[in-house]
Design an enzyme around this catalytic site. Structure first.
Site, mmCIF file in Angstrom:
data_model
loop_
_atom_site.group_PDB
_atom_site.id
_atom_site.type_symbol
_atom_site.label_atom_id
_atom_site.label_comp_id
_atom_site.label_asym_id
_atom_site.label_seq_id
_atom_site.Cartn_x
_atom_site.Cartn_y
_atom_site.Cartn_z
ATOM 1 N N LYS A 13 1.418 -2.793 -11.050
ATOM 2 C CA LYS A 13 1.464 -2.570 -12.502
ATOM 3 C C LYS A 13 2.701 -1.760 -12.894
ATOM 4 O O LYS A 13 3.427 -2.123 -13.804
ATOM 5 C CB LYS A 13 0.205 -1.820 -12.983
ATOM 6 C CG LYS A 13 -1.094 -2.537 -12.654
ATOM 7 C CD LYS A 13 -2.321 -1.762 -13.158
ATOM 8 C CE LYS A 13 -2.531 -0.399 -12.518
ATOM 9 N NZ LYS A 13 -2.843 -0.436 -11.067
ATOM 10 N N ARG A 88 -9.602 1.932 -18.201
ATOM 11 C CA ARG A 88 -10.099 1.861 -16.831
ATOM 12 C C ARG A 88 -11.628 1.886 -16.767
ATOM 13 O O ARG A 88 -12.189 1.811 -15.684
ATOM 14 C CB ARG A 88 -9.575 3.081 -16.083
ATOM 15 C CG ARG A 88 -8.808 2.760 -14.810
ATOM 16 C CD ARG A 88 -8.297 4.086 -14.294
ATOM 17 N NE ARG A 88 -7.690 4.069 -13.018
ATOM 18 C CZ ARG A 88 -6.379 4.038 -12.808
ATOM 19 N NH1 ARG A 88 -5.542 3.923 -13.807
ATOM 20 N NH2 ARG A 88 -5.920 4.118 -11.578
ATOM 21 N N ARG A 127 4.178 3.285 -0.456
ATOM 22 C CA ARG A 127 4.795 3.533 -1.772
ATOM 23 C C ARG A 127 5.561 4.860 -1.811
ATOM 24 O O ARG A 127 5.070 5.885 -1.346
ATOM 25 C CB ARG A 127 3.688 3.547 -2.830
ATOM 26 C CG ARG A 127 4.121 4.119 -4.165
ATOM 27 C CD ARG A 127 3.237 3.685 -5.303
ATOM 28 N NE ARG A 127 1.851 4.095 -5.208
ATOM 29 C CZ ARG A 127 0.905 3.689 -6.055
ATOM 30 N NH1 ARG A 127 1.199 2.836 -7.025
ATOM 31 N NH2 ARG A 127 -0.330 4.110 -5.919
ATOM 32 N N ARG A 161 2.994 10.192 -3.512
ATOM 33 C CA ARG A 161 1.870 10.746 -4.254
ATOM 34 C C ARG A 161 0.837 11.360 -3.323
ATOM 35 O O ARG A 161 0.533 10.810 -2.272
ATOM 36 C CB ARG A 161 1.218 9.642 -5.088
ATOM 37 C CG ARG A 161 1.996 9.356 -6.349
ATOM 38 C CD ARG A 161 1.541 8.116 -7.043
ATOM 39 N NE ARG A 161 0.101 7.993 -7.178
ATOM 40 C CZ ARG A 161 -0.491 6.988 -7.806
ATOM 41 N NH1 ARG A 161 0.234 6.032 -8.358
ATOM 42 N NH2 ARG A 161 -1.797 6.939 -7.888
ATOM 43 N N ARG A 172 -10.536 5.277 -4.530
ATOM 44 C CA ARG A 172 -9.919 4.653 -5.700
ATOM 45 C C ARG A 172 -10.321 3.189 -5.821
ATOM 46 O O ARG A 172 -10.549 2.691 -6.924
ATOM 47 C CB ARG A 172 -8.405 4.807 -5.628
ATOM 48 C CG ARG A 172 -7.970 6.234 -5.983
ATOM 49 C CD ARG A 172 -6.629 6.597 -5.426
ATOM 50 N NE ARG A 172 -5.559 5.797 -5.972
ATOM 51 C CZ ARG A 172 -4.358 5.690 -5.401
ATOM 52 N NH1 ARG A 172 -4.094 6.313 -4.269
ATOM 53 N NH2 ARG A 172 -3.433 4.968 -5.966
HETATM 54 P P1 ADP Z 1 -2.616 3.519 -9.421
HETATM 55 O O1 ADP Z 1 -1.114 3.465 -9.478
HETATM 56 O O2 ADP Z 1 -3.114 3.642 -8.040
HETATM 57 O O3 ADP Z 1 -3.258 2.432 -10.221
HETATM 58 P P2 ADP Z 1 -2.660 5.631 -11.403
HETATM 59 O O4 ADP Z 1 -1.341 6.268 -11.255
HETATM 60 O O5 ADP Z 1 -2.853 4.694 -12.540
HETATM 61 O O6 ADP Z 1 -3.054 4.923 -10.031
HETATM 62 O O7 ADP Z 1 -3.800 6.743 -11.500
HETATM 63 C C1 ADP Z 1 -3.872 7.818 -10.578
HETATM 64 C C2 ADP Z 1 -5.141 8.629 -10.858
HETATM 65 O O8 ADP Z 1 -5.095 9.167 -12.189
HETATM 66 C C3 ADP Z 1 -6.448 7.846 -10.798
HETATM 67 O O9 ADP Z 1 -6.956 7.725 -9.481
HETATM 68 C C4 ADP Z 1 -7.345 8.685 -11.726
HETATM 69 O O10 ADP Z 1 -7.808 9.860 -11.072
HETATM 70 C C5 ADP Z 1 -6.376 9.130 -12.798
HETATM 71 N N1 ADP Z 1 -6.313 8.171 -13.928
HETATM 72 C C6 ADP Z 1 -5.230 7.447 -14.334
HETATM 73 N N2 ADP Z 1 -5.515 6.698 -15.403
HETATM 74 C C7 ADP Z 1 -6.824 6.937 -15.700
HETATM 75 C C8 ADP Z 1 -7.724 6.449 -16.693
HETATM 76 N N3 ADP Z 1 -7.334 5.549 -17.608
HETATM 77 N N4 ADP Z 1 -8.998 6.921 -16.670
HETATM 78 C C9 ADP Z 1 -9.418 7.836 -15.766
HETATM 79 N N5 ADP Z 1 -8.621 8.331 -14.808
HETATM 80 C C10 ADP Z 1 -7.334 7.890 -14.760
HETATM 81 P P1 ADP Z 2 0.378 0.121 -9.277
HETATM 82 O O1 ADP Z 2 1.168 0.729 -10.406
HETATM 83 O O2 ADP Z 2 -0.410 -1.087 -9.711
HETATM 84 O O3 ADP Z 2 -0.478 1.113 -8.551
HETATM 85 P P2 ADP Z 2 3.005 -0.129 -7.953
HETATM 86 O O4 ADP Z 2 3.810 -0.879 -8.958
HETATM 87 O O5 ADP Z 2 3.229 1.310 -7.811
HETATM 88 O O6 ADP Z 2 1.420 -0.441 -8.211
HETATM 89 O O7 ADP Z 2 3.174 -0.872 -6.537
HETATM 90 C C1 ADP Z 2 2.598 -0.351 -5.360
HETATM 91 C C2 ADP Z 2 3.593 -0.484 -4.204
HETATM 92 O O8 ADP Z 2 3.727 -1.861 -3.857
HETATM 93 C C3 ADP Z 2 4.987 0.028 -4.521
HETATM 94 O O9 ADP Z 2 5.500 0.653 -3.367
HETATM 95 C C4 ADP Z 2 5.788 -1.261 -4.874
HETATM 96 O O10 ADP Z 2 7.143 -1.126 -4.480
HETATM 97 C C5 ADP Z 2 5.078 -2.320 -4.035
HETATM 98 N N1 ADP Z 2 4.966 -3.616 -4.735
HETATM 99 C C6 ADP Z 2 4.778 -3.834 -6.064
HETATM 100 N N2 ADP Z 2 4.684 -5.163 -6.331
HETATM 101 C C7 ADP Z 2 4.804 -5.815 -5.132
HETATM 102 C C8 ADP Z 2 4.793 -7.203 -4.742
HETATM 103 N N3 ADP Z 2 4.622 -8.194 -5.647
HETATM 104 N N4 ADP Z 2 4.949 -7.470 -3.427
HETATM 105 C C9 ADP Z 2 5.100 -6.478 -2.510
HETATM 106 N N5 ADP Z 2 5.126 -5.157 -2.814
HETATM 107 C C10 ADP Z 2 4.971 -4.825 -4.106
#
Ligand code: ADP
Ligand code: ADP
Ligand code: ZN
Length: 214
Positions: A13, A88, A127, A161, A172
């Site tokens: 994302k 979420r 990541r 992170r 998660r």
């Molecule tokens: P990911 O990249 O793994 O999708 P995020 O960066 O979006 O994770 O979120 C990291 C953490 O922040 C989550 O595990 C949660 O604890 C909190 N968080 C983020 N967005 C939300 C939301 N919309 N509602 C509740 N908690 C959230």
């Molecule tokens: P999210 O925001 O959904 O948690 P990220 O965009 O941070 O996910 O992506 C998670 C990890 O996977 C990052 O290290 C990114 O560089 C890698 N990544 C993202 N998209 C792809 C893809 N299509 N194929 C392989 N690796 C990916």
């Protein structure tokens, strides 16, 4: 144009939101990034959310809803925004609908990024992010062109992170499957849900999303 990028942790994302932000001049609103910034600043909100985030649980809905509502009101969101990591939970999705009516706004597309559980674990495990500009990388799938140097800003400091570890990933994914995945049916019923193959290469995913949003 206002979009929601929807998908499990590690789906890509953030990676895609940054590309769409540059391509369309709209802003990425990542609730995860906002909460991490709050935690790092040591603000009252930051103190409330730090432990929850490190355990892999979800932050209370009311905190998130107030945070995102205030953010959408900022000037840079006028041309449009990409919601990354929000909503979420079903109460968050319902609150977003009410908020959009109040603000006379609407969501044009909800794009679901589908990925396998195993891929998520691998993606999260590798990541890392540029400490200078926030550009995202991966140990295997998205390395900087020159090892140790950010492609975007030339910075040489990177961060990982605190919640990107094997134990927290499991919590998660559980939170995602129990509380977040059901929202896809909510948007499917409204007829705004589109999906892309999140397992494809990064450029291909971008291509599929651009085809949907136009
Ligand atoms: P990911 O990249 O793994 O999708 P995020 O960066 O979006 O994770 O979120 C990291 C953490 O922040 C989550 O595990 C949660 O604890 C909190 N968080 C983020 N967005 C939300 C939301 N919309 N509602 C509740 N908690 C959230
Ligand atoms: P999210 O925001 O959904 O948690 P990220 O965009 O941070 O996910 O992506 C998670 C990890 O996977 C990052 O290290 C990114 O560089 C890698 N990544 C993202 N998209 C792809 C893809 N299509 N194929 C392989 N690796 C990916
Ligand atoms: Zn950088």
């Amino acid at each position: 144009m206002n979009l929601i990028l929807f998908g499990p942790p590690g789906a890509g994302k953030g990676t895609q939101a940054k590309r769409l932000q540059d391509a369309y001049g709209i802003v990425q609103l990542s609730t995860g990034d906002m909460l991490r910034a709050a935690a790092a600043s040591g603000s009252e909100l930051g103190k409330q959310v730090k432990d929850i985030m490190e355990s892999g649980g979800l932050v209370p809905d009311d905190l998130i809803i107030n945070m995102i509502s205030a953010r959408i009101d900022e000037k840079d969101c006028e041309k449009g925004f990409i919601l990354d990591g929000f909503p979420r939970t079903t109460p968050q999705a319902e609150a977003l609908d009410r908020m959009l009516i109040e603000k006379s706004l609407k969501i044009d597309n909800v794009v679901e990024m589908k990925v396998d559980d195993e891929a998520m674990v691998e993606r999260i495990g590798g990541r890392f992010t540029c400490a200078g500009c926030g550009a995202g990388y991966h140990d295997s799938f998205q390395k900087p062109q020159k090892t140790g140097v950010c492609d975007t800003c030339g910075g040489t400091e990177f961060t990982r992170r605190a919640d990107d570890n094997a134990d927290t990933v499991r919590s998660r994914l559980k939170a995602y499957n129990e509380q977040t995945a059901p929202i896809s049916a909510y948007y499917a019923e409204k007829g705004v849900l589109k999906s892309v193959d999140g397992m494809a290469a990064i450029d291909e995913v971008t291509r599929q999303i651009k085809k949907i949003v136009g």
